[in-house]
Design a protein around this motif. Structure first.
Motif, short mmCIF file in Angstrom:
data_model
loop_
_atom_site.label_atom_id
_atom_site.label_comp_id
_atom_site.label_asym_id
_atom_site.label_seq_id
_atom_site.Cartn_x
_atom_site.Cartn_y
_atom_site.Cartn_z
N SER A 1 4.29 -6.87 -9.97
CA SER A 1 3.94 -5.46 -10.13
C SER A 1 2.44 -5.27 -9.99
CB SER A 1 4.41 -4.94 -11.49
OG SER A 1 3.73 -5.59 -12.56
N LEU A 2 1.68 -6.25 -10.44
CA LEU A 2 0.23 -6.15 -10.30
C LEU A 2 -0.22 -6.47 -8.89
CD1 LEU A 2 -0.93 -7.67 -13.69
CD2 LEU A 2 -0.57 -5.30 -13.07
N GLY A 3 0.49 -7.38 -8.22
CA GLY A 3 0.19 -7.65 -6.82
C GLY A 3 0.42 -6.41 -5.98
N GLY A 4 1.51 -5.71 -6.26
CA GLY A 4 1.76 -4.45 -5.56
C GLY A 4 0.70 -3.41 -5.87
N ALA A 5 0.19 -3.43 -7.10
CA ALA A 5 -0.86 -2.49 -7.47
C ALA A 5 -2.13 -2.75 -6.66
CB ALA A 5 -1.15 -2.59 -8.96
N VAL A 6 -2.43 -4.00 -6.39
CA VAL A 6 -3.62 -4.32 -5.58
C VAL A 6 -3.48 -3.75 -4.18
CG1 VAL A 6 -4.88 -6.21 -4.48
CG2 VAL A 6 -4.27 -6.37 -6.90
N GLU A 7 -2.27 -3.82 -3.61
CA GLU A 7 -2.06 -3.28 -2.27
C GLU A 7 -2.19 -1.75 -2.27
OE1 GLU A 7 1.36 -4.73 -0.26
OE2 GLU A 7 0.81 -6.84 -0.54
N THR A 8 -1.67 -1.10 -3.30
CA THR A 8 -1.82 0.34 -3.42
C THR A 8 -3.28 0.72 -3.62
OG1 THR A 8 0.40 0.56 -4.35
CG2 THR A 8 -1.12 2.38 -4.72
N LEU A 9 -3.97 -0.06 -4.44
CA LEU A 9 -5.40 0.15 -4.66
C LEU A 9 -6.17 0.06 -3.35
CD1 LEU A 9 -7.82 0.47 -6.64
CD2 LEU A 9 -7.82 -2.05 -6.83
N ALA B 1 -5.67 3.31 -1.46
CA ALA B 1 -6.30 4.43 -2.16
C ALA B 1 -7.83 4.37 -2.03
CB ALA B 1 -5.90 4.41 -3.64
N LEU B 2 -8.39 3.17 -2.18
CA LEU B 2 -9.84 3.04 -2.06
C LEU B 2 -10.33 3.27 -0.64
CD1 LEU B 2 -10.62 -0.04 -4.33
CD2 LEU B 2 -11.31 2.33 -4.72
N ALA B 3 -9.50 2.90 0.35
CA ALA B 3 -9.89 3.14 1.73
C ALA B 3 -10.11 4.63 1.98
CB ALA B 3 -8.84 2.59 2.68
N VAL B 4 -9.29 5.45 1.33
CA VAL B 4 -9.44 6.90 1.45
C VAL B 4 -10.62 7.38 0.60
CG1 VAL B 4 -8.34 9.12 1.01
CG2 VAL B 4 -7.01 7.23 1.98
N GLU B 5 -10.69 6.88 -0.63
CA GLU B 5 -11.74 7.33 -1.54
C GLU B 5 -13.13 6.99 -1.03
OE1 GLU B 5 -13.16 6.42 -6.14
OE2 GLU B 5 -11.03 6.40 -5.65
N ARG C 1 -18.09 5.66 4.49
CA ARG C 1 -17.81 4.77 5.62
C ARG C 1 -17.71 3.30 5.18
NH1 ARG C 1 -16.50 9.26 7.32
NH2 ARG C 1 -17.56 10.28 9.06
N GLN C 2 -17.27 3.11 3.95
CA GLN C 2 -17.01 1.76 3.45
C GLN C 2 -15.54 1.42 3.68
OE1 GLN C 2 -18.22 2.53 -0.55
NE2 GLN C 2 -20.36 1.95 -0.19
N ARG C 3 -15.27 0.20 4.09
CA ARG C 3 -13.91 -0.20 4.47
C ARG C 3 -13.27 -1.06 3.38
NH1 ARG C 3 -13.59 -3.61 8.27
NH2 ARG C 3 -15.71 -4.44 8.18
N VAL C 4 -11.97 -0.87 3.19
CA VAL C 4 -11.22 -1.63 2.18
C VAL C 4 -9.91 -2.10 2.80
CG1 VAL C 4 -10.29 -1.64 -0.16
CG2 VAL C 4 -12.18 -0.09 0.42
N ASN C 5 -9.64 -3.40 2.71
CA ASN C 5 -8.43 -3.99 3.26
C ASN C 5 -7.92 -5.08 2.32
OD1 ASN C 5 -8.32 -2.76 6.12
ND2 ASN C 5 -10.41 -3.56 6.03
N ALA C 6 -6.76 -5.60 2.63
CA ALA C 6 -6.20 -6.72 1.87
C ALA C 6 -5.45 -7.65 2.80
CB ALA C 6 -5.27 -6.21 0.77
N VAL C 7 -5.32 -8.90 2.37
CA VAL C 7 -4.51 -9.88 3.09
C VAL C 7 -3.36 -10.29 2.19
CG1 VAL C 7 -4.45 -12.05 4.35
CG2 VAL C 7 -6.59 -10.74 4.25
N ARG C 8 -2.15 -10.18 2.72
CA ARG C 8 -0.95 -10.59 1.99
C ARG C 8 -0.60 -12.01 2.47
NH1 ARG C 8 3.41 -6.84 3.61
NH2 ARG C 8 2.60 -5.36 2.06
N TYR C 9 -0.89 -12.98 1.62
CA TYR C 9 -0.73 -14.38 2.00
C TYR C 9 0.66 -14.91 1.67
CZ TYR C 9 -5.81 -14.57 2.54
OH TYR C 9 -7.10 -14.35 2.94
N GLY C 10 1.14 -15.77 2.54
CA GLY C 10 2.31 -16.57 2.24
C GLY C 10 1.88 -17.85 1.56
N MET C 11 2.63 -18.92 1.76
CA MET C 11 2.27 -20.19 1.13
C MET C 11 1.10 -20.82 1.87
SD MET C 11 5.76 -22.04 -0.18
CE MET C 11 6.68 -21.81 1.34
#
Length: 266
Positions: free
Chosen positions: A172-180, A183-187, A192-202
Motif C-alpha cells: 500500500s505504501l509502494g502504491g502511495a509512492v507511485e501516486t505521489l 501528483a508531484l509531477a503536476v504540483e 519545470r521540475q520533473r518527478v518520475n519513478a522506477v518500478r523494479y522487479g527482482m
C-alpha cells in the motif's frame, strides 16, 4: 526564481549529458543507489551519497570515487551519514551538494509483511515513517532547490501491480509512492521540475539476498529463471534506468518498469 515561463533546458538525453551535474542519492550505501553513484561518477557527474550505516557509506564513497579520474576534485564524491528521512541529514546533504540537479530516493527495506489481520496501527505507522516519509522529505527538500529541468526519482516495485498475500501493508505504501510521483509531477510543473519513478522487479542486490532462499548465487538464479529474460537484473541495469530519467529532460510523471518482463508472466 523559476516560474511557469521558464523553459526546461534541452540537453543530450544520453547519460553523458549528465557530465558536470550534481546528484543527491538518498539510500546509496549499497544496491541500486550505490550502482547509480558509480554510473553517475563514470560519466562525470558529482555525487552526494546519503546512507544510514557509516561503515557501508565510507566503503560506498570509496567505490564511487574509483569510477572517476585520478585528478577529480575532492568534493566530486561526498558522503553524508544519516537517515534519509531526517531533515537535518537532508539539509546537510543539500548544503554540501550546493547546486543540485537531480535527486534519487531508493527504497531500503522490505518490512511489514504479514496478514492484514496482524497489521497494527503502530506497525503501519512505523512502516509509513520508514518507507513513505523519506519520499515526502526528499520532495520537500528538492522542490526548494532543483532548477528547471531538474529531476526527482523514486523507486517502487512490481509487487504493486502483481501483489502476493501477506504484503498488504508494504505494498500500500509502494502504491502511495507511485501516486505521489504523478501528483508531484503536476504540483512541481510550474517550476519545470520533473518527478518520475522506477518500478523494479527482482534485482540482484544485498536487499534481495537478505530474503530466505535467495541468499546464494544458486538461489538468485532460480528466482529469475521463470522471467522472460531468464534471470534477475543487475544493480547496474536497475540504476541505468534512473540515469535515463535524470538525463531525458522530456520525461515527467512517469512510472517505468524494469523487471526483465516478469510482469508479463502469470
Amino acid at each position: 526564481m523559476t516560474t511557469a515561463s521558464t523553459p526546461v533546458p534541452v540537453r543530450s538525453p544520453l547519460p553523458t549529458g549528465l557530465a558536470g551535474a550534481t546528484a543527491v542519492l538518498i539510500g546509496a550505501s549499497s544496491g541500486i543507489g550505490l550502482a547509480a553513484g558509480v554510473l553517475l561518477r563514470s560519466v562525470g557527474a558529482r555525487v552526494v551519497l546519503v546512507g544510514r550505516d557509516p561503515g557501508r557509506l565510507e566503503a560506498a564513497v570509496a567505490r564511487v570515487r574509483e569510477a572517476g579520474q585520478e585528478d577529480d576534485p575532492g568534493d566530486a564524491v561526498v558522503g553524508v551519514s544519516g537517515d534519509g528521512g531526517d531533515q537535518r541529514t537532508l539539509d546537510e546533504a543539500f548544503d554540501r551538494a550546493g547546486h543540485t540537479d537531480h535527486v534519487l530516493v531508493t527504497a531500503g527495506s522490505i518490512s511489514g509483511a504479514g496478514p492484514v489481520s496482524e497489521v497494527s496501527r503502530d506497525g503501519l505507522g512505523a512502516l509509513l515513517g520508514d518507507r513513505l516519509w523519506p519520499a515526502f522529505a526528499a520532495a520537500r527538500a528538492a522542490a526548494a532547490r532543483l532548477p528547471a529541468g531538474g529531476s526527482l526519482t523514486f523507486s517502487s516495485g512490481t509487487l504493486v501491480v502483481r501483489p502476493v498475500p501477506g504484503m498488504s501493508a508494504p505494498l500500500s505504501l509502494g502504491g502511495a509512492v507511485e501516486t505521489l510521483t504523478r501528483a508531484l509531477a503536476v504540483e512541481l510543473a510550474p517550476a519545470r521540475q520533473r518527478v518520475n519513478a522506477v518500478r523494479y522487479g527482482m534485482i540482484d542486490t544485498p536487499l534481495l539476498r537478505s530474503l530466505p532462499g535467495v541468499d546464494s548465487d544458486e538461489g538468485v538464479a532460480a528466482a529469475g529463471a521463470n522471467a522472460p529474460l531468464g534471470r534477475v537484473g543487475t544493480a547496474e541495469e536497475a540504476a541505468a534506468s534512473a540515469l535515463f530519467l535524470m538525463a531525458n529532460s522530456y520525461v515527467t510523471g512517469q512510472v517505468i518498469t524494469v523487471d526483465g518482463g516478469a510482469t508479463l508472466t502469470g
